[in-house]
Design a protein around this motif. Structure first.
Motif, PDB file in Angstrom:
ATOM      1  N   ALA A  22      -2.646 -38.562   1.286  1.00  0.00           N
ATOM      2  CA  ALA A  22      -1.539 -37.957   2.036  1.00  0.00           C
ATOM      3  C   ALA A  22      -0.819 -39.002   2.887  1.00  0.00           C
ATOM      4  CB  ALA A  22      -2.068 -36.826   2.918  1.00  0.00           C
ATOM      5  N   LYS A  23      -1.576 -39.891   3.507  1.00  0.00           N
ATOM      6  CA  LYS A  23      -0.955 -40.951   4.304  1.00  0.00           C
ATOM      7  C   LYS A  23      -0.124 -41.875   3.425  1.00  0.00           C
ATOM      8  CE  LYS A  23      -4.355 -41.109   8.047  1.00  0.00           C
ATOM      9  NZ  LYS A  23      -5.407 -41.937   8.741  1.00  0.00           N
ATOM     10  N   ARG A  24      -0.664 -42.199   2.242  1.00  0.00           N
ATOM     11  CA  ARG A  24       0.072 -43.090   1.331  1.00  0.00           C
ATOM     12  C   ARG A  24       1.371 -42.439   0.863  1.00  0.00           C
ATOM     13  NH1 ARG A  24      -1.000 -44.809  -4.445  1.00  0.00           N
ATOM     14  NH2 ARG A  24      -2.950 -43.657  -4.459  1.00  0.00           N
ATOM     15  N   LEU A  25       1.334 -41.121   0.661  1.00  0.00           N
ATOM     16  CA  LEU A  25       2.504 -40.405   0.168  1.00  0.00           C
ATOM     17  C   LEU A  25       3.446 -39.974   1.296  1.00  0.00           C
ATOM     18  CD1 LEU A  25       0.644 -38.135  -2.406  1.00  0.00           C
ATOM     19  CD2 LEU A  25       2.227 -39.994  -2.976  1.00  0.00           C
ATOM     20  N   HIS A  26       2.991 -40.158   2.549  1.00  0.00           N
ATOM     21  CA  HIS A  26       3.774 -39.773   3.731  1.00  0.00           C
ATOM     22  C   HIS A  26       4.075 -38.270   3.743  1.00  0.00           C
ATOM     23  CE1 HIS A  26       4.313 -44.031   4.558  1.00  0.00           C
ATOM     24  NE2 HIS A  26       4.813 -44.204   3.348  1.00  0.00           N
ATOM     25  N   ILE A  27       3.038 -37.478   3.429  1.00  0.00           N
ATOM     26  CA  ILE A  27       3.166 -36.030   3.517  1.00  0.00           C
ATOM     27  C   ILE A  27       1.950 -35.485   4.269  1.00  0.00           C
ATOM     28  CG2 ILE A  27       4.475 -35.866   1.361  1.00  0.00           C
ATOM     29  CD1 ILE A  27       1.961 -34.864   0.000  1.00  0.00           C
ATOM     30  N   ALA A  28       2.047 -34.237   4.706  1.00  0.00           N
ATOM     31  CA  ALA A  28       0.923 -33.612   5.405  1.00  0.00           C
ATOM     32  C   ALA A  28      -0.211 -33.340   4.431  1.00  0.00           C
ATOM     33  CB  ALA A  28       1.375 -32.309   6.055  1.00  0.00           C
ATOM     34  N   GLN A  29      -1.465 -33.457   4.905  1.00  0.00           N
ATOM     35  CA  GLN A  29      -2.602 -33.216   4.031  1.00  0.00           C
ATOM     36  C   GLN A  29      -2.605 -31.786   3.513  1.00  0.00           C
ATOM     37  OE1 GLN A  29      -6.399 -34.429   5.565  1.00  0.00           O
ATOM     38  NE2 GLN A  29      -7.543 -33.189   4.094  1.00  0.00           N
ATOM     39  N   SER A  30      -2.182 -30.852   4.356  1.00  0.00           N
ATOM     40  CA  SER A  30      -2.142 -29.450   3.923  1.00  0.00           C
ATOM     41  C   SER A  30      -1.163 -29.265   2.762  1.00  0.00           C
ATOM     42  CB  SER A  30      -1.745 -28.551   5.093  1.00  0.00           C
ATOM     43  OG  SER A  30      -0.475 -28.932   5.611  1.00  0.00           O
ATOM     44  N   GLY A  31      -0.034 -29.959   2.826  1.00  0.00           N
ATOM     45  CA  GLY A  31       0.943 -29.869   1.750  1.00  0.00           C
ATOM     46  C   GLY A  31       0.424 -30.483   0.465  1.00  0.00           C
ATOM     47  N   LEU A  32      -0.316 -31.609   0.595  1.00  0.00           N
ATOM     48  CA  LEU A  32      -0.897 -32.243  -0.584  1.00  0.00           C
ATOM     49  C   LEU A  32      -1.938 -31.333  -1.221  1.00  0.00           C
ATOM     50  CD1 LEU A  32      -1.304 -34.697  -2.432  1.00  0.00           C
ATOM     51  CD2 LEU A  32      -2.900 -35.621  -0.743  1.00  0.00           C
ATOM     52  N   SER A  33      -2.794 -30.729  -0.401  1.00  0.00           N
ATOM     53  CA  SER A  33      -3.821 -29.832  -0.922  1.00  0.00           C
ATOM     54  C   SER A  33      -3.194 -28.634  -1.630  1.00  0.00           C
ATOM     55  CB  SER A  33      -4.734 -29.351   0.217  1.00  0.00           C
ATOM     56  OG  SER A  33      -5.420 -30.437   0.800  1.00  0.00           O
ATOM     57  N   ALA A  34      -2.131 -28.109  -1.055  1.00  0.00           N
ATOM     58  CA  ALA A  34      -1.449 -26.969  -1.657  1.00  0.00           C
ATOM     59  C   ALA A  34      -0.832 -27.350  -3.001  1.00  0.00           C
ATOM     60  CB  ALA A  34      -0.367 -26.450  -0.715  1.00  0.00           C
ATOM     61  N   SER A  35      -0.289 -28.572  -3.089  1.00  0.00           N
ATOM     62  CA  SER A  35       0.313 -29.040  -4.330  1.00  0.00           C
ATOM     63  C   SER A  35      -0.738 -29.161  -5.433  1.00  0.00           C
ATOM     64  CB  SER A  35       0.994 -30.397  -4.104  1.00  0.00           C
ATOM     65  OG  SER A  35       1.511 -30.915  -5.306  1.00  0.00           O
ATOM     66  N   ILE A  36      -1.912 -29.687  -5.084  1.00  0.00           N
ATOM     67  CA  ILE A  36      -2.985 -29.843  -6.074  1.00  0.00           C
ATOM     68  C   ILE A  36      -3.510 -28.474  -6.512  1.00  0.00           C
ATOM     69  CG2 ILE A  36      -5.299 -30.745  -6.483  1.00  0.00           C
ATOM     70  CD1 ILE A  36      -3.132 -32.889  -6.394  1.00  0.00           C
ATOM     71  N   ARG A  37      -3.674 -27.547  -5.563  1.00  0.00           N
ATOM     72  CA  ARG A  37      -4.149 -26.206  -5.923  1.00  0.00           C
ATOM     73  C   ARG A  37      -3.169 -25.515  -6.851  1.00  0.00           C
ATOM     74  NH1 ARG A  37      -5.725 -25.993  -0.406  1.00  0.00           N
ATOM     75  NH2 ARG A  37      -3.826 -24.807   0.086  1.00  0.00           N
ATOM     76  N   SER A  38      -1.877 -25.685  -6.579  1.00  0.00           N
ATOM     77  CA  SER A  38      -0.852 -25.087  -7.435  1.00  0.00           C
ATOM     78  C   SER A  38      -0.923 -25.663  -8.846  1.00  0.00           C
ATOM     79  CB  SER A  38       0.538 -25.345  -6.836  1.00  0.00           C
ATOM     80  OG  SER A  38       1.556 -24.878  -7.697  1.00  0.00           O
ATOM     81  N   LEU A  39      -1.141 -26.970  -8.950  1.00  0.00           N
ATOM     82  CA  LEU A  39      -1.260 -27.607 -10.262  1.00  0.00           C
ATOM     83  C   LEU A  39      -2.491 -27.101 -10.999  1.00  0.00           C
ATOM     84  CD1 LEU A  39      -0.150 -29.730 -12.229  1.00  0.00           C
ATOM     85  CD2 LEU A  39      -1.490 -31.457 -11.000  1.00  0.00           C
ATOM     86  N   GLU A  40      -3.596 -26.951 -10.291  1.00  0.00           N
ATOM     87  CA  GLU A  40      -4.822 -26.444 -10.906  1.00  0.00           C
ATOM     88  C   GLU A  40      -4.631 -25.014 -11.408  1.00  0.00           C
ATOM     89  OE1 GLU A  40      -8.455 -28.825  -8.715  1.00  0.00           O
ATOM     90  OE2 GLU A  40      -7.436 -27.224  -7.592  1.00  0.00           O
ATOM     91  N   ARG A  41      -3.932 -24.187 -10.627  1.00  0.00           N
ATOM     92  CA  ARG A  41      -3.679 -22.812 -11.066  1.00  0.00           C
ATOM     93  C   ARG A  41      -2.819 -22.802 -12.325  1.00  0.00           C
ATOM     94  NH1 ARG A  41      -3.052 -21.816  -5.479  1.00  0.00           N
ATOM     95  NH2 ARG A  41      -0.788 -21.977  -5.697  1.00  0.00           N
ATOM     96  N   GLU A  42      -1.801 -23.671 -12.356  1.00  0.00           N
ATOM     97  CA  GLU A  42      -0.908 -23.712 -13.505  1.00  0.00           C
ATOM     98  C   GLU A  42      -1.645 -24.158 -14.769  1.00  0.00           C
ATOM     99  OE1 GLU A  42       3.296 -25.812 -14.894  1.00  0.00           O
ATOM    100  OE2 GLU A  42       2.640 -25.909 -12.803  1.00  0.00           O
ATOM    101  N   LEU A  43      -2.556 -25.113 -14.612  1.00  0.00           N
ATOM    102  CA  LEU A  43      -3.301 -25.636 -15.763  1.00  0.00           C
ATOM    103  C   LEU A  43      -4.518 -24.790 -16.096  1.00  0.00           C
ATOM    104  CD1 LEU A  43      -3.162 -29.465 -14.955  1.00  0.00           C
ATOM    105  CD2 LEU A  43      -1.846 -28.229 -16.674  1.00  0.00           C
ATOM    106  N   GLY A  44      -4.935 -23.944 -15.176  1.00  0.00           N
ATOM    107  CA  GLY A  44      -6.085 -23.092 -15.410  1.00  0.00           C
ATOM    108  C   GLY A  44      -7.403 -23.844 -15.447  1.00  0.00           C
TER     109      GLY A  44
END
Length: 299
Positions: A22-44
């Protein structure tokens, strides 16, 4: 699935840590976690095994990582194609290199390239030939300057840069020190110093000695040129090294090999197809002697 999600996924996979990514991407950790969870849901499928101490890729995550890197590289290539129409190079260029090369002086090459293309973000990674070639194959590097591999993966393109013979390095008081040349077959009783197994000169030395019927002992391993030559100079073993090593020290005797002398070859490895930025960098590298050549050599 969005490119942004794949960027987030690759960052976590490389850092094995959500906070650092998250620090490397300059985004909040909560936003990064949400993005990964969304990707996991999409891929199943779960992409990471999470614990309080460690984040590791699942089997599904490992499979996605290869394709994600290729997709992101293709996205960068698409941006680069548009920029190229305007005579510009933008985006990123990831370069891999052996620690030090005779065929090309990588720092000088990159310095001139960055000046010509200020909109391009260039990164550099050092490593062994096998690792760097695999990183080009999987898309985490755009180009790598390495020694020629015995087997070339289908996904990469190899461009020859320079060739030079191997010579024998030994201590000044070694029994071969006064010889005009040495046969490979005479090295059967010698103790060897060499680079670690992933390095190109080690692979070449292993192969040519095996073909000569020599079963050798590698007593000590080094990961850089200066350490290897120091070990040789103190009589801890002999080494088969590229001829350009001869300019590195006067505390080692270098002796030509008799007969059909094996050649060590430096090459550039790029993805197939080669990206615009990698192709532009490669175009700056001519044959040794016609480009910015380094007096330092690595494996």
């Amino acid at each position: 699935m969005e490119l942004r999600q794949l960027e987030h996924f690759v960052a976590v996979a490389e850092d094995c840590h959500f906070t650092r990514a998250a620090k490397r991407l300059h985004i909040a950790q909560s936003g990064l976690s949400a993005s990964i969870r969304s990707l996991e849901r999409e891929l199943g499928a779960p992409l990471f095994l999470r614990s309080t101490r460690q984040v590791r890729l699942t089997a599904e995550g490992q499979a996605l990582l290869v394709e994600a890197r290729k997709t992101l590289a293709a996205g960068d290539a698409a941006k680069g194609a548009v920029a190229a129409v305007r005579g510009l190079l933008r985006g990123t260029l990831s370069v891999g290199s052996l620690q030090c090369l005779h065929a090309v002086h990588v720092p000088a090459l990159l310095a001139g390239f960055v000046r010509e293309h200020p909109g391009l973000e260039v990164s550099l990674r050092h490593g062994g030939s096998g690792d760097l070639i695999d990183r080009v194959r999987t898309g985490s590097l755009d180009i790598a300057f390495v020694s020629r591999p015995r087997q070339i993966p289908d996904e990469v393109v190899v461009s020859a840069l320079d060739r030079e013979p191997l010579v024998l390095g030994c201590a000044l008081d070694h029994r071969f020190a006064d010889c005009d040349e040495v046969k490979l077959q005479d090295l059967g009783d010698e103790r060897f110093v060499d680079f670690t197994a992933d390095w190109g000169t080690r692979d070449l030395a292993d192969r040519v000695l095996a073909e000569a019927g020599v079963e050798r002992r590698v007593a000590l391993e080094a990961s850089d040129v200066h350490s290897l030559l120091d070990l040789v100079s103190f009589g801890l073993g002999v080494a088969l090294v590229p001829q350009s090593f001869t300019v590195k020290t006067d505390r080692v005797r270098f002796i030509p090999l008799a007969g059909d002398v094996p050649l060590w070859e430096t090459v550039a490895v790029t993805a197939d197809p080669t990206g615009k930025a990698a192709a532009a960098l490669l175009a700056k590298v001519g044959p040794a002697g016609d480009s910015q050549v380094s007096s330092c050599v690595s494996a």
